[in-house]
Design an enzyme around this catalytic site. Structure first.
Site, PDB file in Angstrom:
ATOM      1  CE  LYS A   9     105.147-137.609  60.603  1.00 43.27           C
ATOM      2  NZ  LYS A   9     104.952-138.854  61.382  1.00 43.27           N
ATOM      3  CE1 TYR A  49     102.392-141.704  57.491  1.00 46.77           C
ATOM      4  CE2 TYR A  49     100.882-140.138  58.485  1.00 46.77           C
ATOM      5  CZ  TYR A  49     102.175-140.564  58.218  1.00 46.77           C
ATOM      6  OH  TYR A  49     103.252-139.826  58.683  1.00 46.77           O
ATOM      7  CG  ASN A 112     106.852-139.622  64.524  1.00 47.33           C
ATOM      8  OD1 ASN A 112     106.237-138.843  63.811  1.00 47.33           O
ATOM      9  ND2 ASN A 112     106.987-140.893  64.232  1.00 47.33           N
ATOM     10  CG  HIS A 115     106.590-138.861  55.906  1.00 47.33           C
ATOM     11  ND1 HIS A 115     106.185-140.165  56.084  1.00 47.33           N
ATOM     12  CD2 HIS A 115     106.894-138.738  54.586  1.00 47.33           C
ATOM     13  CE1 HIS A 115     106.219-140.783  54.902  1.00 47.33           C
ATOM     14  NE2 HIS A 115     106.640-139.938  53.984  1.00 47.33           N
ATOM     15  CD  GLU A 126     105.797-141.156  50.907  1.00 45.06           C
ATOM     16  OE1 GLU A 126     106.880-140.587  51.176  1.00 45.06           O
ATOM     17  OE2 GLU A 126     105.319-142.074  51.583  1.00 45.06           O
TER      18      GLU A 126
HETATM   19  N1  UDP Z   1     102.340-144.034  64.277  1.00 45.54           N
HETATM   20  C1  UDP Z   1     101.730-144.041  65.512  1.00 45.54           C
HETATM   21  N2  UDP Z   1     101.784-145.195  66.265  1.00 45.54           N
HETATM   22  C2  UDP Z   1     102.421-146.333  65.827  1.00 45.54           C
HETATM   23  C3  UDP Z   1     103.026-146.311  64.559  1.00 45.54           C
HETATM   24  C4  UDP Z   1     102.973-145.142  63.808  1.00 45.54           C
HETATM   25  O1  UDP Z   1     101.138-143.052  65.938  1.00 45.54           O
HETATM   26  O2  UDP Z   1     102.433-147.345  66.553  1.00 45.54           O
HETATM   27  C5  UDP Z   1     102.320-142.783  63.476  1.00 45.54           C
HETATM   28  C6  UDP Z   1     103.638-142.004  63.597  1.00 45.54           C
HETATM   29  O3  UDP Z   1     103.351-140.613  63.502  1.00 45.54           O
HETATM   30  C7  UDP Z   1     104.385-142.488  62.382  1.00 45.54           C
HETATM   31  C8  UDP Z   1     103.253-142.584  61.365  1.00 45.54           C
HETATM   32  O4  UDP Z   1     102.155-143.086  62.097  1.00 45.54           O
HETATM   33  O5  UDP Z   1     105.423-141.604  61.993  1.00 45.54           O
HETATM   34  C9  UDP Z   1     103.555-143.470  60.166  1.00 45.54           C
HETATM   35  O6  UDP Z   1     103.910-144.751  60.619  1.00 45.54           O
HETATM   36  P1  UDP Z   1     105.088-145.564  59.930  1.00 45.54           P
HETATM   37  O7  UDP Z   1     105.049-146.951  60.479  1.00 45.54           O
HETATM   38  O8  UDP Z   1     105.025-145.402  58.447  1.00 45.54           O
HETATM   39  O9  UDP Z   1     106.409-144.872  60.537  1.00 45.54           O
HETATM   40  P2  UDP Z   1     107.482-143.850  59.896  1.00 45.54           P
HETATM   41  O10 UDP Z   1     107.689-144.281  58.473  1.00 45.54           O
HETATM   42  O11 UDP Z   1     106.924-142.463  60.023  1.00 45.54           O
HETATM   43  O12 UDP Z   1     108.725-144.031  60.732  1.00 45.54           O
HETATM   44 MG    MG Z   2     106.341-144.693  56.986  1.00 44.77          MG
END
Ligand code: UDP
Ligand code: MG
Length: 133
Positions: A9, A49, A112, A115, A126
């Site tokens: 990211k 997303y 974070n 992805h 994807e």
């Molecule tokens: N995210 C966030 N707050 C939350 C949950 C997710 O800002 O409470 C953001 C974070 O960058 C995350 C992304 O949205 O990586 C996608 O969320 P997902 O639940 O798919 O998590 P991931 O698969 O990335 O672990």
């Molecule tokens: Mg995810």
């Protein structure tokens, strides 16, 4: 052999962490078979997303994810989808174990660093979305 879509990211790129994160992926034994840097569009993000579109923090995600280039990669290996999720660490930085990418380098749940696809279905969608493969 399984394939997954991994994306470093904008914060990973800006902080100069691409090399160290790629090093961890390669150290694990997974193979990067395609990679490109690009800047996400809002339309791509709304698709990528879609499961978060109604969340109050969605606008913050869009602002962050479009703030600079990302590095998209196709990564290959046995059980690479779950394997990458394991070395990435949990979504929420406080739940990400030390020794994981997020656990070691992130102190924000939104910013974070990385992805990774979460299932065979999302990996296929994807890879198609970002590489047309
Ligand atoms: N995210 C966030 N707050 C939350 C949950 C997710 O800002 O409470 C953001 C974070 O960058 C995350 C992304 O949205 O990586 C996608 O969320 P997902 O639940 O798919 O998590 P991931 O698969 O990335 O672990
Ligand atoms: Mg995810």
């Amino acid at each position: 052999m399984q394939k997954t879509y991994i994306m470093l990211k904008p914060d990973a790129v800006k902080r100069g962490l691409m090399g160290r994160i790629i090093g961890r992926i390669e150290d694990k034994g997974f193979k990067i078979v395609n990679a490109k840097m690009f800047t996400l569009t809002v339309a791509q993000l709304e698709e990528h997303y879609a499961h978060l579109k109604d969340k109050p923090f969605f606008k913050d995600i869009v602002e962050y994810m479009t703030s600079g280039p990302v590095l998209g990669m196709i990564v290959e290996g046995d059980d690479v989808i779950l394997g990458m999720r394991k070395i990435m660490g949990a979504t929420k930085w406080l739940e990400a174990d030390a020794g994981t990418i997020r656990g070691d380098f992130a102190c924000s749940t939104t910013q974070n660093l990385i992805h990774g696809s979460d299932s065979e279905e999302t990996a296929e969608a994807e890879i198609k979305r970002f590489f047309g493969e």
